[in-house]
Motif scaffolding. Structure first.
Motif, PDB file in Angstrom:
ATOM      1  N   VAL A   1      95.178 -21.820   1.938  1.00 23.16           N
ATOM      2  CA  VAL A   1      94.649 -20.484   2.220  1.00 23.16           C
ATOM      3  C   VAL A   1      94.460 -20.338   3.724  1.00 23.16           C
ATOM      4  O   VAL A   1      93.713 -21.084   4.335  1.00 23.16           O
ATOM      5  CB  VAL A   1      93.309 -20.243   1.497  1.00 23.16           C
ATOM      6  CG1 VAL A   1      92.831 -18.819   1.742  1.00 23.16           C
ATOM      7  CG2 VAL A   1      93.439 -20.503   0.009  1.00 23.16           C
ATOM      8  N   LEU A   2      95.167 -19.399   4.313  1.00 25.02           N
ATOM      9  CA  LEU A   2      95.115 -19.176   5.755  1.00 25.02           C
ATOM     10  C   LEU A   2      94.237 -17.984   6.069  1.00 25.02           C
ATOM     11  O   LEU A   2      94.462 -16.893   5.567  1.00 25.02           O
ATOM     12  CB  LEU A   2      96.523 -18.915   6.298  1.00 25.02           C
ATOM     13  CG  LEU A   2      97.544 -20.031   6.115  1.00 25.02           C
ATOM     14  CD1 LEU A   2      98.910 -19.573   6.596  1.00 25.02           C
ATOM     15  CD2 LEU A   2      97.112 -21.278   6.858  1.00 25.02           C
TER      16      LEU A   2
ATOM     17  N   GLY B   1      89.217 -25.707 -10.066  1.00 28.23           N
ATOM     18  CA  GLY B   1      89.613 -27.107  -9.966  1.00 28.23           C
ATOM     19  C   GLY B   1      90.941 -27.334  -9.283  1.00 28.23           C
ATOM     20  O   GLY B   1      91.508 -28.420  -9.339  1.00 28.23           O
ATOM     21  N   LEU B   2      91.475 -26.314  -8.603  1.00 28.62           N
ATOM     22  CA  LEU B   2      92.713 -26.505  -7.861  1.00 28.62           C
ATOM     23  C   LEU B   2      92.429 -27.257  -6.562  1.00 28.62           C
ATOM     24  O   LEU B   2      91.342 -27.167  -6.008  1.00 28.62           O
ATOM     25  CB  LEU B   2      93.368 -25.161  -7.528  1.00 28.62           C
ATOM     26  CG  LEU B   2      93.895 -24.348  -8.707  1.00 28.62           C
ATOM     27  CD1 LEU B   2      94.491 -23.044  -8.191  1.00 28.62           C
ATOM     28  CD2 LEU B   2      94.938 -25.130  -9.472  1.00 28.62           C
ATOM     29  N   LYS B   3      93.414 -27.965  -6.096  1.00 26.21           N
ATOM     30  CA  LYS B   3      93.304 -28.611  -4.793  1.00 26.21           C
ATOM     31  C   LYS B   3      93.718 -27.582  -3.757  1.00 26.21           C
ATOM     32  O   LYS B   3      94.869 -27.165  -3.702  1.00 26.21           O
ATOM     33  CB  LYS B   3      94.210 -29.846  -4.712  1.00 26.21           C
ATOM     34  CG  LYS B   3      94.034 -30.630  -3.416  1.00 26.21           C
ATOM     35  CD  LYS B   3      94.985 -31.800  -3.345  1.00 26.21           C
ATOM     36  CE  LYS B   3      94.611 -32.873  -4.324  1.00 26.21           C
ATOM     37  NZ  LYS B   3      95.452 -34.079  -4.162  1.00 26.21           N
ATOM     38  N   VAL B   4      92.771 -27.135  -2.927  1.00 24.34           N
ATOM     39  CA  VAL B   4      92.974 -25.978  -2.055  1.00 24.34           C
ATOM     40  C   VAL B   4      92.828 -26.380  -0.599  1.00 24.34           C
ATOM     41  O   VAL B   4      92.000 -27.203  -0.248  1.00 24.34           O
ATOM     42  CB  VAL B   4      91.953 -24.870  -2.371  1.00 24.34           C
ATOM     43  CG1 VAL B   4      92.203 -23.656  -1.505  1.00 24.34           C
ATOM     44  CG2 VAL B   4      92.066 -24.482  -3.830  1.00 24.34           C
TER      45      VAL B   4
ATOM     46  N   LYS C   1     101.707 -23.172  -2.908  1.00 24.52           N
ATOM     47  CA  LYS C   1     101.535 -21.745  -2.673  1.00 24.52           C
ATOM     48  C   LYS C   1     100.742 -21.541  -1.392  1.00 24.52           C
ATOM     49  O   LYS C   1      99.878 -22.357  -1.043  1.00 24.52           O
ATOM     50  CB  LYS C   1     100.798 -21.080  -3.848  1.00 24.52           C
ATOM     51  CG  LYS C   1     101.545 -21.183  -5.171  1.00 24.52           C
ATOM     52  CD  LYS C   1     100.728 -20.605  -6.321  1.00 24.52           C
ATOM     53  CE  LYS C   1     101.478 -20.750  -7.639  1.00 24.52           C
ATOM     54  NZ  LYS C   1     100.700 -20.240  -8.790  1.00 24.52           N
ATOM     55  N   VAL C   2     101.009 -20.431  -0.713  1.00 21.29           N
ATOM     56  CA  VAL C   2     100.278 -20.054   0.502  1.00 21.29           C
ATOM     57  C   VAL C   2      99.595 -18.718   0.268  1.00 21.29           C
ATOM     58  O   VAL C   2     100.226 -17.768  -0.217  1.00 21.29           O
ATOM     59  CB  VAL C   2     101.212 -19.953   1.726  1.00 21.29           C
ATOM     60  CG1 VAL C   2     100.478 -19.365   2.923  1.00 21.29           C
ATOM     61  CG2 VAL C   2     101.777 -21.321   2.076  1.00 21.29           C
ATOM     62  N   VAL C   3      98.301 -18.645   0.591  1.00 17.93           N
ATOM     63  CA  VAL C   3      97.527 -17.404   0.525  1.00 17.93           C
ATOM     64  C   VAL C   3      97.072 -17.087   1.942  1.00 17.93           C
ATOM     65  O   VAL C   3      96.572 -17.969   2.649  1.00 17.93           O
ATOM     66  CB  VAL C   3      96.305 -17.564  -0.401  1.00 17.93           C
ATOM     67  CG1 VAL C   3      95.466 -16.284  -0.396  1.00 17.93           C
ATOM     68  CG2 VAL C   3      96.745 -17.909  -1.807  1.00 17.93           C
ATOM     69  N   CYS C   4      97.223 -15.842   2.371  1.00 22.11           N
ATOM     70  CA  CYS C   4      96.852 -15.524   3.752  1.00 22.11           C
ATOM     71  C   CYS C   4      96.595 -14.036   3.930  1.00 22.11           C
ATOM     72  O   CYS C   4      96.906 -13.229   3.060  1.00 22.11           O
ATOM     73  CB  CYS C   4      97.937 -15.975   4.720  1.00 22.11           C
ATOM     74  SG  CYS C   4      99.533 -15.138   4.513  1.00 22.11           S
ATOM     75  N   ASP C   5      96.052 -13.688   5.100  1.00 19.65           N
ATOM     76  CA  ASP C   5      95.928 -12.281   5.464  1.00 19.65           C
ATOM     77  C   ASP C   5      97.208 -11.860   6.187  1.00 19.65           C
ATOM     78  O   ASP C   5      98.043 -12.710   6.540  1.00 19.65           O
ATOM     79  CB  ASP C   5      94.673 -12.043   6.306  1.00 19.65           C
ATOM     80  CG  ASP C   5      94.725 -12.674   7.690  1.00 19.65           C
ATOM     81  OD1 ASP C   5      95.751 -12.499   8.400  1.00 19.65           O
ATOM     82  OD2 ASP C   5      93.750 -13.333   8.094  1.00 19.65           O
TER      83      ASP C   5
END
Length: 474
Positions: free
Chosen positions: A9-10, A27-30, A309-313
Motif C-alpha cells: 500500500v503506497l 490477516g493479509l501480509k501487507v 497487488k499494489v494499492v496507492c493514491d
C-alpha cells in the motif's frame, strides 16, 4: 524489503490507511508506505503472548514524503504558514503553533455511517476519542437554517410554511418508519422502481424543501438522484436521522479530538499490532511491472519489496489516472463562530447548488478549540466547492461572506483524479482523489469498493455501534 507481501500500500492518506487496517484485520501480509517510525514497544501491547506474536503477519511501512497523512494530513500553524506563505513564522497573536491541527481535507463523520462502522470493525476506536459536532445547517434564500431531519423538527423549521411543514412531516414519518424487510412500511411503493422524483411528488413537496432534503440530508452532490430509484435516497435520509439520534446533539456528525490527522496514525497503530515494521522518508517509491504489465513489487533505494497487488493514491501512478475536476477551497482562521449557527463551535453548512446558481454545492466546515484543533478562542473554517472557474477567490465568495471577519485566509486548489486502469490486468488498485464534500460518505464508498476489488469479498459492516458511543465525548 526482501519479503514477498500480499499487498503493498503506497501512501499514507486516510483511504490508504483504512485499507491497510482492513487488510491487516483480514490477516493479509501487507506493506503500507508511511512516514514516521512508530516504536514497536510504543504501539504494541506488552501483554501479547507468544502464540499471538507468532501468528501476526509482517507489515512493512515506507513513505516517499516528509510528512504524514498524504493529502489528508493535518498541519500545525508553522507548517500551514510555510505551505501557503513561504515562511514558518506566523503572527504571534494567533497563538501557539502546537495548538493548531488544521486538516487539509476537512470532513466530519456520520455517527451511524460507513466510516464509523469501519473504525469499529477494525477496533481502531480504542486509539481515538470523538466529540459530537454541534450543528448541521443549510443555506436557503440567503440565510442559514438548521437542517430538520425528523417530523418533529420539520414542524419547527422556518424553512417551510405551515402547509409545507405538514407535507414534510408526513414524508419524514414515512422515511423513519420505512423498513426494507417490512412491506407494510412501503405504502405500496417499490423504491427499487419508483424514482426519487416520483416519491417526492407523492408528498407534494416544493422545490425548496426538495433542495435541502436532497443536498443537506441525503447529501447528494447534484440532482441526478431525482431520476434514479428512490431506495438510495430514502436510505440516505434515514441514515441522517439515525445518526442525529445517536448522540441526541445538534448534528448527525462526530469528529476526532485533535483533528483528522489522528485517524491515519490510529490505523498505523493497528497495522503495527499485526506485525508492522516502519521505514521513513523512502524516496522514489517506484511500482515495478513484469512483461505482461502486472505489478510485482515496489522499489526504493535499490531494494524491491515484492508483492501480488499494489494499492496507492493517484500520485504514485500518474499514467494510470485521469483528471476529472478541481476543488477550490479557502482556509480561514477566525476568533468567533460562524454567525447564525447558534454560536456552534463545530458546524457544517451546505449551500445547495440551486441557491447559488451553480452546478456544484458549496460547503462550510468549522471546528475550534473545543475539538483541540486551535488555541482557545480560535476557530478554523473551510469553504470548499468543485471549482467551476479559475478564480477561487471570487467563486468562494458566497461562502466566505457567511463567515464574518477572518483573522487570516488562505486560498488553494487541487486537481481530482480517478483511475483509468483495469486492476484485473495490472494488479494495481488506485483510489480516487478527495472531493469537496465535508463529510466522509463518498470517501468510505471508494474504500469499500476498493476493498471488494482487492479481496473479492464484501465488507460486512453490520456492527454494534455502541463502541462509537463509548469513544465519543458528549
Amino acid at each position: 524489503m526482501d519479503e514477498v507481501y500480499d499487498v503493498v500500500v503506497l501512501g499514507t492518506g486516510l483511504k490508504e490507511c483504512i485499507l491497510s487496517g482492513l487488510l491487516s484485520v483480514d490477516g493479509l501480509k501487507v506493506s503500507l508506505t508511511i512516514l514516521f517510525t512508530i516504536l514497536w514497544f510504543y504501539v504494541l501491547p506488552t501483554n501479547l503472548n507468544g502464540d499471538l506474536l507468532n501468528h501476526m503477519q509482517q507489515v512493512l511501512h515506507m513513505d516517499r514524503n516528509d510528512y504524514y497523512g498524504g493529502e489528508s494530513t493535518s498541519l500545525n500553524l508553522n507548517q500551514l504558514w510555510k505551505r501557503f506563505r513561504g515562511s514558518d513564522t506566523p503572527p504571534a497573536q494567533l497563538g501557539s503553533n502546537r495548538d493548531y491541527n488544521v486538516d487539509m481535507i476537512p470532513k466530519f463523520m456520520m455517527a451511524n455511517g460507513g466510516l464509523v462502522r469501519t473504525l469499529i470493525h477494525t477496533d481502531v476506536t480504542k486509539y481515538l476519542n470523538f466529540k459530537a459536532v454541534d450543528g448541521s445547517f443549510v443555506y436557503n434564500k440567503g440565510r442559514i437554517h438548521k437542517v430538520p431531519a425528523t417530523d418533529v423538527e420539520a414542524l419547527k423549521s422556518p424553512l417551510m410554511g405551515l402547509f409545507e411543514k405538514r407535507r414534510a412531516r408526513k414524508f419524514f414519518i414515512y422515511v423513519q418508519d420505512y423498513e426494507e424487510s417490512d412491506p407494510k412500511s412501503h405504502e405500496g411503493l417499490d423504491l427499487n422502481k419508483v424514482t426519487g422524483r416520483d416519491l417526492i411528488s407523492k408528498y407534494g413537496l416544493d422545490d425548496n424543501t426538495v433542495d435541502f432534503i436532497g443536498h443537506a440530508l441525503a447529501l447528494h452532490r447534484d440532482d441526478s438522484y431525482l431520476d434514479q430509484p428512490a431506495m438510495d435516497f430514502v436510505k440516505r435520509v434515514k441514515l441522517y436521522a439515525e445518526s442525529l439520534a445517536r448522540f441526541q446533539g445538534g448534528s448527525p456528525y462526530i469528529y476526532p479530538m485533535y483533528g483528522l490527522g489522528e485517524l491515519p496514525q490510529a490505523f498505523a497503530r493497528l497495522s503495527a499490532v499485526y506485525g508492522g515494521t516502519y521505514m521513513l522518508s523512502k524516496p522514489e517509491c517506484k511500482v515495478e511491472f513484469d512483461t505482461d504489465g502486472k505489478a510485482f513489487g515496489v522499489t526504493s533505494e535499490g531494494e524491491t519489496a515484492k508483492c501480488k497487488k499494489v494499492v496507492c493514491d493517484p500520485s504514485y501512478l500518474p499514467d494510470k489516472v485521469k483528471k476529472v475536476g478541481k476543488v477550490a477551497r479557502a482556509i480561514c482562521i477566525m476568533s468567533h463562530p460562524i454567525p447564525n449557527t447558534n454560536d456552534a463551535h463545530s458546524v457544517q453548512v451546505i449551500l445547495p447548488q440551486k441557491q447559488l446558481g451553480r452546478k456544484s454545492d458549496m460547503y462550510l466546515f468549522c471546528c475550534s478549540y473545543s475539538h483541540n484543533v486551535a488555541p482557545k478562542g480560535k476557530y478554523i473554517a473551510f469553504v470548499t466547492t468543485e471549482a467551476e472557474t479559475d478564480n477561487p477567490e471570487v467563486e468562494l465568495k458566497p461562502g466566505i461572506d457567511l463567515l464574518g471577519p477572518t483573522d487570516e485566509i488562505f486560498f488553494d486548489t487541487y486537481d481530482r483524479y480517478e483511475p483509468t486502469n483495469q486492476n484485473s490486468v495490472d494488479n494495481c488498485f488506485i483510489s480516487t482523489s478527495y472531493d469537496a464534500t465535508t463529510h466522509f460518505e463518498s470517501t468510505v464508498k471508494d474504500v469499500i469498493s476498493m476493498y471488494s476489488q482487492i479481496t473479492g469479498k464484501t465488507l460486512d459492516l453490520t456492527v454494534d455501534l455502541s463502541a462509537a458511543s463509548a469513544a465519543a465525548e458528549e
